[in-house]
Design an enzyme around this catalytic site. Structure first.
Site, PDB file in Angstrom:
ATOM      1  N   ASP A  29       0.881  -1.298   0.095  1.00 51.46           N
ATOM      2  CA  ASP A  29       0.020  -0.024  -0.038  1.00 51.46           C
ATOM      3  C   ASP A  29       0.904   1.216   0.113  1.00 51.46           C
ATOM      4  OD1 ASP A  29      -3.306   0.502   1.040  1.00 51.46           O
ATOM      5  OD2 ASP A  29      -1.846   2.161   1.168  1.00 51.46           O
ATOM      6  N   ASN A  86     -13.095  -2.911   2.548  1.00 54.89           N
ATOM      7  CA  ASN A  86     -14.030  -1.864   2.998  1.00 54.89           C
ATOM      8  C   ASN A  86     -14.828  -1.895   1.592  1.00 54.89           C
ATOM      9  OD1 ASN A  86     -12.731  -0.892   5.133  1.00 54.89           O
ATOM     10  ND2 ASN A  86     -11.130  -0.075   3.821  1.00 54.89           N
ATOM     11  N   GLY A  92     -15.108   3.587   4.204  1.00 51.94           N
ATOM     12  CA  GLY A  92     -13.704   4.073   3.772  1.00 51.94           C
ATOM     13  C   GLY A  92     -13.385   3.762   2.746  1.00 51.94           C
ATOM     14  N   GLN A  93     -14.124   3.062   1.834  1.00 51.43           N
ATOM     15  CA  GLN A  93     -13.666   2.452   0.340  1.00 51.43           C
ATOM     16  C   GLN A  93     -13.244   3.746  -0.063  1.00 51.43           C
ATOM     17  OE1 GLN A  93     -15.970  -0.291  -1.645  1.00 51.43           O
ATOM     18  NE2 GLN A  93     -14.488  -0.475  -3.215  1.00 51.43           N
ATOM     19  N   SER A  94     -12.267   3.923  -0.922  1.00 45.57           N
ATOM     20  CA  SER A  94     -11.801   5.081  -1.695  1.00 45.57           C
ATOM     21  C   SER A  94     -11.358   4.728  -3.171  1.00 45.57           C
ATOM     22  CB  SER A  94     -10.490   5.801  -0.993  1.00 45.57           C
ATOM     23  OG  SER A  94      -9.241   4.983  -1.024  1.00 45.57           O
ATOM     24  N   HIS A  99     -10.311  -4.812  -3.170  1.00 40.48           N
ATOM     25  CA  HIS A  99      -8.916  -5.009  -2.777  1.00 40.48           C
ATOM     26  C   HIS A  99      -8.996  -5.765  -1.250  1.00 40.48           C
ATOM     27  CE1 HIS A  99      -9.975  -0.693  -2.286  1.00 40.48           C
ATOM     28  NE2 HIS A  99      -9.280  -0.762  -1.247  1.00 40.48           N
ATOM     29  N   LEU A 100      -8.105  -6.570  -1.005  1.00 39.49           N
ATOM     30  CA  LEU A 100      -8.009  -6.996   0.298  1.00 39.49           C
ATOM     31  C   LEU A 100      -6.797  -6.423   1.159  1.00 39.49           C
ATOM     32  CD1 LEU A 100      -9.614  -9.191   2.229  1.00 39.49           C
ATOM     33  CD2 LEU A 100      -8.127 -11.155   1.253  1.00 39.49           C
ATOM     34  N   HIS A 101      -7.012  -5.665   2.024  1.00 42.78           N
ATOM     35  CA  HIS A 101      -5.884  -5.080   2.855  1.00 42.78           C
ATOM     36  C   HIS A 101      -5.320  -6.326   3.866  1.00 42.78           C
ATOM     37  CE1 HIS A 101      -6.720  -0.731   2.441  1.00 42.78           C
ATOM     38  NE2 HIS A 101      -7.999  -1.293   2.340  1.00 42.78           N
TER      39      HIS A 101
END
Ligand code: AMP
Length: 113
Positions: A29, A86, A92-94, A99-101
């Site tokens: 990230d 998210n 908080g999805q931007s 995507h998996l954090h």
């Protein structure tokens, strides 16, 4: 389609991949929130988790297997790590390409903020 993660996945935006195969790529990230903070993304464009259908079940499983592999390689598997996806604005999805954090390497509090 103007999607930054599609451009990363197809190599249009150069990023060092931690992992790549036919279905997914993973990379660090750009704004890490923990000593280990990787993103696992599908090559297929899927805007949010709400857009998943049954045909994507194996893909989602593969994203989790990839996250486990990264956690083991980064030595956070046994001490503990977190996988987060998210969905939509209040979560908080931007970036609207799922995507998996993969977060680890420090004590992660609960509940999240
Ligand atoms: P989310 O807020 O859950 O949608 O997560 C999006 C994540 O993508 C954030 O943690 C950003 O720091 C990260 N991000 C955005 N653009 C890039 C990029 N070009 N390279 C790496 N990470 C990025």
């Amino acid at each position: 389609m103007d999607c930054i993660f599609c451009k990363i996945a197809n190599g249009e935006i150069p990023v060092r991949f931690v992992y790549e195969d036919d279905l997914v790529v993973a990379f660090d990230d750009a704004n890490p929130q923990a000593p280990v903070h990787c993103l696992v993304i599908p090559k297929k464009h899927i805007p949010t988790s709400l857009d998943l259908d049954a045909a994507d079940n194996a893909l989602i499983g593969h994203m989790f297997q990839t996250a486990n592999k990264i956690a083991r390689e980064r030595n956070v598997a046994d001490r503990g790590f977190r996988m987060v996806m998210n969905c939509n604005r209040e979560a908080g999805q931007s970036v609207f390409h799922i995507h998996l954090h993969v977060l680890g390497g420090r004590l992660l509090e609960w509940p999240p903020g």
